[in-house]
Each structure stands twice: as C-alpha cells, then as structure tokens.
Design an enzyme around this catalytic site. Structure first.
Site, PDB file in Angstrom:
ATOM      1  N   TRP A 173       0.834  -1.209   0.000  1.00 29.36           N
ATOM      2  CA  TRP A 173       0.000   0.000   0.000  1.00 29.36           C
ATOM      3  C   TRP A 173       0.864   1.253   0.000  1.00 29.36           C
ATOM      4  O   TRP A 173       0.558   2.232  -0.678  1.00 29.36           O
ATOM      5  CB  TRP A 173      -0.959  -0.005   1.191  1.00 29.36           C
ATOM      6  CG  TRP A 173      -1.951  -1.110   1.122  1.00 29.36           C
ATOM      7  CD1 TRP A 173      -2.093  -2.156   2.001  1.00 29.36           C
ATOM      8  CD2 TRP A 173      -2.939  -1.337   0.095  1.00 29.36           C
ATOM      9  NE1 TRP A 173      -3.108  -2.989   1.591  1.00 29.36           N
ATOM     10  CE2 TRP A 173      -3.637  -2.522   0.431  1.00 29.36           C
ATOM     11  CE3 TRP A 173      -3.299  -0.664  -1.074  1.00 29.36           C
ATOM     12  CZ2 TRP A 173      -4.675  -3.036  -0.349  1.00 29.36           C
ATOM     13  CZ3 TRP A 173      -4.326  -1.172  -1.854  1.00 29.36           C
ATOM     14  CH2 TRP A 173      -5.004  -2.341  -1.488  1.00 29.36           C
TER      15      TRP A 173
ATOM     16  N   ASP B  86      -1.502   6.666   6.462  1.00 27.87           N
ATOM     17  CA  ASP B  86      -2.556   5.737   6.042  1.00 27.87           C
ATOM     18  C   ASP B  86      -2.780   4.791   7.218  1.00 27.87           C
ATOM     19  O   ASP B  86      -1.904   4.003   7.557  1.00 27.87           O
ATOM     20  CB  ASP B  86      -2.072   4.980   4.793  1.00 27.87           C
ATOM     21  CG  ASP B  86      -3.069   3.916   4.331  1.00 27.87           C
ATOM     22  OD1 ASP B  86      -4.106   3.720   4.998  1.00 27.87           O
ATOM     23  OD2 ASP B  86      -2.795   3.280   3.295  1.00 27.87           O
TER      24      ASP B  86
ATOM     25  N   LYS C 180     -11.830  -1.877   6.823  1.00 24.31           N
ATOM     26  CA  LYS C 180     -10.979  -2.772   7.590  1.00 24.31           C
ATOM     27  C   LYS C 180     -11.396  -2.793   9.064  1.00 24.31           C
ATOM     28  O   LYS C 180     -11.536  -3.835   9.652  1.00 24.31           O
ATOM     29  CB  LYS C 180      -9.507  -2.365   7.488  1.00 24.31           C
ATOM     30  CG  LYS C 180      -8.993  -2.170   6.068  1.00 24.31           C
ATOM     31  CD  LYS C 180      -8.698  -3.465   5.349  1.00 24.31           C
ATOM     32  CE  LYS C 180      -8.547  -3.314   3.847  1.00 24.31           C
ATOM     33  NZ  LYS C 180      -7.519  -2.395   3.409  1.00 24.31           N
TER      34      LYS C 180
HETATM   35  C1  LIG Z   1      -6.983  -1.844   2.096  1.00 22.60           C
HETATM   36  C2  LIG Z   1      -5.957  -0.793   2.223  1.00 22.60           C
HETATM   37  C3  LIG Z   1      -5.856   0.253   1.297  1.00 22.60           C
HETATM   38  C4  LIG Z   1      -6.744   0.366   0.081  1.00 22.60           C
HETATM   39  O1  LIG Z   1      -7.991   0.734   0.418  1.00 22.60           O
HETATM   40  P1  LIG Z   1      -9.118   0.987  -0.686  1.00 22.60           P
HETATM   41  O2  LIG Z   1     -10.211   1.540   0.156  1.00 22.60           O
HETATM   42  O3  LIG Z   1      -9.413  -0.314  -1.316  1.00 22.60           O
HETATM   43  O4  LIG Z   1      -8.609   1.974  -1.668  1.00 22.60           O
HETATM   44  C5  LIG Z   1      -4.898   1.214   1.507  1.00 22.60           C
HETATM   45  N1  LIG Z   1      -4.062   1.153   2.553  1.00 22.60           N
HETATM   46  C6  LIG Z   1      -4.109   0.162   3.462  1.00 22.60           C
HETATM   47  C7  LIG Z   1      -3.155   0.152   4.605  1.00 22.60           C
HETATM   48  C8  LIG Z   1      -5.057  -0.846   3.318  1.00 22.60           C
HETATM   49  O5  LIG Z   1      -5.113  -1.836   4.214  1.00 22.60           O
END
Ligand SMILES: *Cc1c(COP(=O)(O)O)cnc(C)c1O
Length: 357
Positions: free
Chosen positions: A102, A169, A193
C-alpha cells in the site's frame, strides 16, 4: 445461522449488533419510516448522523481544535493521490516510508504529482520489518507513513518524530490502539478494515497545513472544497458513514480505544504465542514489528496446507488465506473479532499439529 469466525482482511468483520442496527435502519431510520438509503443527505437526520460520526472520530483520536473530519468516496487509494495533490508544492519534495504494497502504491501516485524521496524502505526483505533509525530531512513538504501493513503483517509501534507534517494511512489499524491524532497532519482510513463497510474513507486533516500549493485544484480532489461543504460537496457515502458511526458508538460503549487496545494486544499475544509454539507454523515478520491486526504466518510443510484448510473449514474459520505476496496464512484480528475466534483458530492449529507430527 452457524457462527463463522471471520478473519477476512477486508472488507472485514463488523460487530454483530452494528450489523443488526444497520439492517434495521435500512427499513426504518430514526423512526422516520424511511430507509437510510432513501433520504436526502441534506435532511436534518442525515446531517445530524454525519455530525455525530465526525464528533466520534474527533473524540476517539483526541483531536484538539484545528482538525476537520471528512468522509469521502474513492477508498484509501484515492487518498494516495489526494494527499500529495493537496500538500506537495511544485517546488517541494514529499518523503515516503515504504513499508509494503500500500505504501508503494501511495508513493506511485505521489510520483505523478511531484517530487518524492523514499526516506526509508523495507523492500529489501519483502517488507517483513519496519525500518528504524532513519534520517528525515526537515525540508520535506510532508512525510507519508503506513501505520499498519495489512498485507505483510507489520505495524509501526512508534511513529517517526519529526517537525514536518506527518501523513498516515491508518486504514487497517484505525481505532485499534491509542494514538495522539494531534501528531498528524492527515490521517486517512478506508472504512472497510476496522470501521465500517467499503465506500467511505475517513480523512482527518489539520486545516492549517492546507492551502500551501499553487496548484489549480480540481474541486473533487480539493480537501478545502470538501471542508467548506462539510463533507457534502457532493452526495457522500451515507450508508457507509452511518455504519462507521454505529461502529464508533459500539467502540465507545465498550470502553473506548483503551479497552480495545488491551483486547487487541491480548488477541495478538495469544495468537503469536501459538504460532511460535506450534511446530507446524512460523511467523513471517520481525518479532518486534508484528502487527496486532493482521497476523501473517506460513506452514513449515506447505504441502500440508490443504489438510489444515480442511480442518479450518470444519471449524467454520473463514478468510485465513494469506495474500499472494506472502503466501501461507493471514488472520486479521480487527476490533470486532472476539477472543473466542482467536481461540477457535488456535484449537485448529493444535489439532492439526497433533494429526501431522
Ligand atoms: C486496504 C488498504 C488500502 C486500500 O484501500 P481501498 O479503500 O481499497 O482503496 C490502503 N491502505 C491500506 C493500509 C489498506 O489496508
């Protein structure tokens, strides 16, 4: 309904009572005799709901004044682009700590917008650890980190100390442990998540850090446009925001972040202890960087995987397959996953060990 232990990495488990409340609101929201899915986002009840969601984020992350909370579409992946688009000046440089798939994607988007510098990376060892002890230049426009690496199963236990704006993030560990939101310029997290269903991304922004680029901004990508419109510049993802709000209420009711962190630590310690003890499995990451959210492990004899999968299925364990970049297994043990599910997995691991050795 059979009880399934849901270890999915995302979209992921939500509290049963949240699902119940959400399903009820699909028929009758706030006693309006209307579904949450069929009312205006500008109606009084909807605005009050979004405001409650924002207030809960502020409370749970401890934000002081000066922070704005947005719920945007486009997933966390959209924030890979929006963060640099809003913070990276044409003459500036953005720093990235590359700790996984990511983070790599976030860096790739920033590279299309301006100049970047990889301040630290763990790519040399297939991202199985968190880099430490690196220098952070003080003239960067911001430093981007990924607090938890969903795919590789590592987690930053300490955040970089720096005077430059820190962007994180936190998609896969938001609300899982105590952090001081005020240490960050931007925190973003896709809901699916640890917060709610796919479709909404929470973005918390220190407003004073915006407005420093000379870029002519596209409205939908401009944080200031969304802030000014209070997350309603266009139709927001009402239902995912609603379910996220319910999850935050649930969190608060159950002791808040503090209680959640304790339980998450217990779940993680219990599972890692079994991985380390069980002769059939081994962990894939540096021990000190092990994620309390996504527990990655592989089998010492991968040819026996099908056997373990069979036992898992019988015990109603779901979502354990590892990401293709790591292989083996990944147990995602987010906030809503009870200790009971971790224990169910451990029982199967022990049964498998007895049968196979
Ligand atoms: C799942 C995830 C993403 C991507 O998320 P989307 O909502 O599918 O764009 C980005 N960063 C992390 C750490 C993730 O676990």
């Amino acid at each position: 309904m059979t009880k399934v232990h849901n270890f999915s990495a995302g979209p992921a488990i939500l509290p049963a009572e949240v699902l119940q409340q959400a399903s009820e609101a699909c028929i009758n929201f706030d006693n309006l005799n209307l579904s949450i899915l069929e009312i205006s986002h500008r109606s009084k009840n909807c605005i009050a709901m979004v405001d409650e969601a924002k207030d809960l984020v502020k409370e749970l992350l401890g934000f002081k004044d000066g922070y704005q909370i947005l719920f945007l579409g486009g997933g966390a992946s959209m924030q890979f682009a929006m963060a640099p688009y809003n913070l990276l000046r044409t003459e500036g440089t953005a720093g990235y700590v590359n700790t996984g798939a990511w983070a790599t994607k976030a860096l790739k988007e920033a590279n299309k917008i301006g100049k970047t510098l990889v301040v630290a990376s763990s790519e040399d060892k297939n991202f199985n650890y968190i880099p430490k002890g690196y220098e952070i230049p003080t003239d960067l426009d911001y430093l981007h980190i990924t607090s938890n690496n969903t795919i590789f199963g590592t987690q930053m236990k300490h955040f970089p100390k720096t005077s430059i704006p820190l962007v994180s993030d936190m998609s896969s560990d938001i609300f899982s442990r105590k952090i001081d939101g005020n240490d960050f310029s931007i925190i973003y997290a896709g809901a699916q998540k640890n917060m709610g269903p796919a479709g909404a991304t929470m973005v918390a922004i220190r407003e004073a850090d915006l407005g420093k680029t000379s870029r002519k901004m596209l409205s939908m990508l401009d944080y200031q446009v969304h802030i000014k419109a209070e997350s309603m510049y266009n139709t927001p993802p009402v239902f995912p925001i609603y379910v996220s709000m319910l999850t935050m209420r649930w969190l608060k009711k159950n002791g808040g972040i503090e209680a959640m962190e304790k339980l998450n630590q217990l779940k993680a310690d219990t599972l890692y202890a079994e991985i380390d003890r069980n002769s059939m499995f081994k962990g894939t990451t540096a021990v000190e960087d092990r994620s309390n959210m996504n527990v990655t492990f592989v089998m010492n004899k991968p040819e026996l995987e099908a056997e373990f999968d069979k036992l898992s299925k019988v015990a109603n364990l779901s979502g354990l397959k590892g990401h293709r970049d790591v292989g083996g297994y990944r147990a995602s043990i987010y906030n809503a996953l009870p200790l009971e599910s971790v224990n169910a997995l451990i029982e199967v691991m022990q049964e498998f060990e007895k049968k196979s050795s």
